[in-house]
Scaffold this motif. Sequence first.
Motif, short mmCIF file in Angstrom:
data_model
loop_
_atom_site.label_atom_id
_atom_site.label_comp_id
_atom_site.label_asym_id
_atom_site.label_seq_id
_atom_site.Cartn_x
_atom_site.Cartn_y
_atom_site.Cartn_z
N MET A 1 26.85 87.07 -71.64
CA MET A 1 28.20 87.65 -71.15
C MET A 1 28.28 89.16 -71.89
N ALA A 2 27.42 89.58 -72.42
CA ALA A 2 27.33 90.93 -73.32
C ALA A 2 26.56 91.68 -72.69
N SER A 3 26.26 91.46 -71.13
CA SER A 3 25.37 92.67 -70.67
C SER A 3 26.24 93.62 -69.94
N ASP A 4 25.93 94.73 -70.06
CA ASP A 4 26.78 95.65 -69.27
C ASP A 4 27.24 95.35 -67.79
N LEU A 5 26.07 94.92 -67.17
CA LEU A 5 26.21 94.30 -65.69
C LEU A 5 27.49 93.34 -65.71
N TYR A 6 27.40 92.37 -66.68
CA TYR A 6 28.51 91.29 -66.72
C TYR A 6 29.82 91.98 -66.77
N ARG A 7 29.95 92.65 -67.91
CA ARG A 7 31.06 93.22 -67.95
C ARG A 7 31.80 94.20 -66.89
N LYS A 8 30.78 94.60 -66.23
CA LYS A 8 31.20 95.36 -64.88
C LYS A 8 31.94 94.52 -64.11
N ALA A 9 31.15 93.42 -63.73
CA ALA A 9 31.46 92.56 -62.64
C ALA A 9 33.00 91.77 -63.18
N ALA A 10 32.99 91.40 -64.65
CA ALA A 10 34.27 90.94 -64.87
C ALA A 10 35.42 91.78 -64.97
N ASP A 11 34.92 92.97 -65.36
CA ASP A 11 36.23 93.94 -65.27
C ASP A 11 36.61 94.01 -63.98
N TYR A 12 35.87 94.29 -62.86
CA TYR A 12 36.15 94.41 -61.42
C TYR A 12 36.64 93.35 -61.06
N CYS A 13 36.26 92.16 -61.38
CA CYS A 13 36.91 90.86 -60.63
C CYS A 13 37.85 90.02 -61.60
N GLY A 14 38.67 90.85 -62.29
CA GLY A 14 39.66 90.11 -63.42
C GLY A 14 40.70 89.19 -62.30
N ALA A 15 41.10 89.75 -61.29
CA ALA A 15 41.84 88.99 -60.66
C ALA A 15 41.33 87.61 -59.95
N GLU A 16 39.90 87.69 -59.56
CA GLU A 16 39.55 86.56 -59.12
C GLU A 16 39.03 85.56 -60.33
N ILE A 17 38.54 85.95 -61.48
CA ILE A 17 38.62 85.23 -62.70
C ILE A 17 39.96 84.39 -63.02
N GLN A 18 41.12 84.94 -62.80
CA GLN A 18 42.24 84.76 -63.04
C GLN A 18 42.62 83.53 -62.13
N LEU A 19 42.47 83.59 -60.67
CA LEU A 19 42.53 82.82 -59.66
C LEU A 19 41.78 81.52 -59.97
N TYR A 20 40.50 81.62 -60.38
CA TYR A 20 39.47 80.55 -60.52
C TYR A 20 40.32 79.77 -61.78
N ASN A 21 40.67 80.34 -62.79
CA ASN A 21 41.41 79.71 -64.06
C ASN A 21 42.35 78.93 -63.78
N ARG A 22 43.40 79.67 -62.56
CA ARG A 22 44.46 78.68 -62.33
C ARG A 22 44.16 77.36 -61.38
N ALA A 23 43.14 77.71 -60.68
CA ALA A 23 42.53 76.60 -59.85
C ALA A 23 42.20 75.40 -60.74
N SER A 24 41.35 75.82 -61.55
CA SER A 24 40.57 74.60 -62.34
C SER A 24 41.53 74.08 -63.42
N GLY A 25 42.84 74.80 -63.68
CA GLY A 25 43.69 74.58 -64.42
C GLY A 25 44.45 73.12 -63.63
N LEU A 26 44.82 73.50 -62.50
CA LEU A 26 45.49 72.66 -61.69
C LEU A 26 44.56 71.31 -61.67
N VAL A 27 43.22 71.62 -61.28
CA VAL A 27 42.29 70.55 -60.99
C VAL A 27 42.44 69.64 -62.25
N CYS A 28 42.40 70.30 -63.43
CA CYS A 28 42.16 69.54 -64.78
C CYS A 28 43.69 68.70 -65.00
N LEU A 29 44.80 69.15 -64.65
CA LEU A 29 46.02 68.64 -64.61
C LEU A 29 46.15 67.31 -63.83
#
Length: 181
Positions: A1-29
């Motif tokens: 998770m420290a590579s430049d390529l990963y950081r570029k994708a993570a920065d670009y896809c912040g909204a999708e990461i949040q969507l993923y985390n909300r979905a997984s939070g709901l599933v966990c509950l």
Amino acid sequence: MASDLYRKAADYCGAEIQLYNRASGLVCLLEEESNFHTTYGNFWGLGNSVYGAVFYDGAYDLATMFGYTQNFTTLGFNVECLLDCYRGGGSCAEFERWLPDSGAICNMQFCSLQWGEIDEAYHALRLCASKAIAVPKDGDKEEYVNATHSMQVTSNSCAFNYCEDFEIQDFVLADLACDRY
């Protein structure tokens, strides 16, 4: 998770990461309140390795994509319908050997615990990362992104249509045959 390529994708896809985390939070509950013996994380490997835990975190799941897509230079694996992995079916056959509960997840569990929500968020994240950083070995970036989008649409519609068509009485009947403990 420290590579430049990963950081570029993570920065670009912040909204999708949040969507993923909300979905997984709901599933966990929902899983906390259920009596099913298999959780989403256990299904994907948490029970027999440390890898299942990543499937509850969008940033970690993004990191796993780099391995099987060879840093987004190949499409990697494609399961036409992830629902097949849960319910059993042809498009998941090559993964069944490392998914001990493949084909054993009942209708009620998949739909009521909303596992498809994490799967949809996964596909959105994979598509976003493809747009951000894909440099395909064969073909061009537009073809790669279109192929990734096609995988997303096919898998999401499969699960959506399945749960959308699933009637309340089916939940009651399926619950009787569902291994919950």
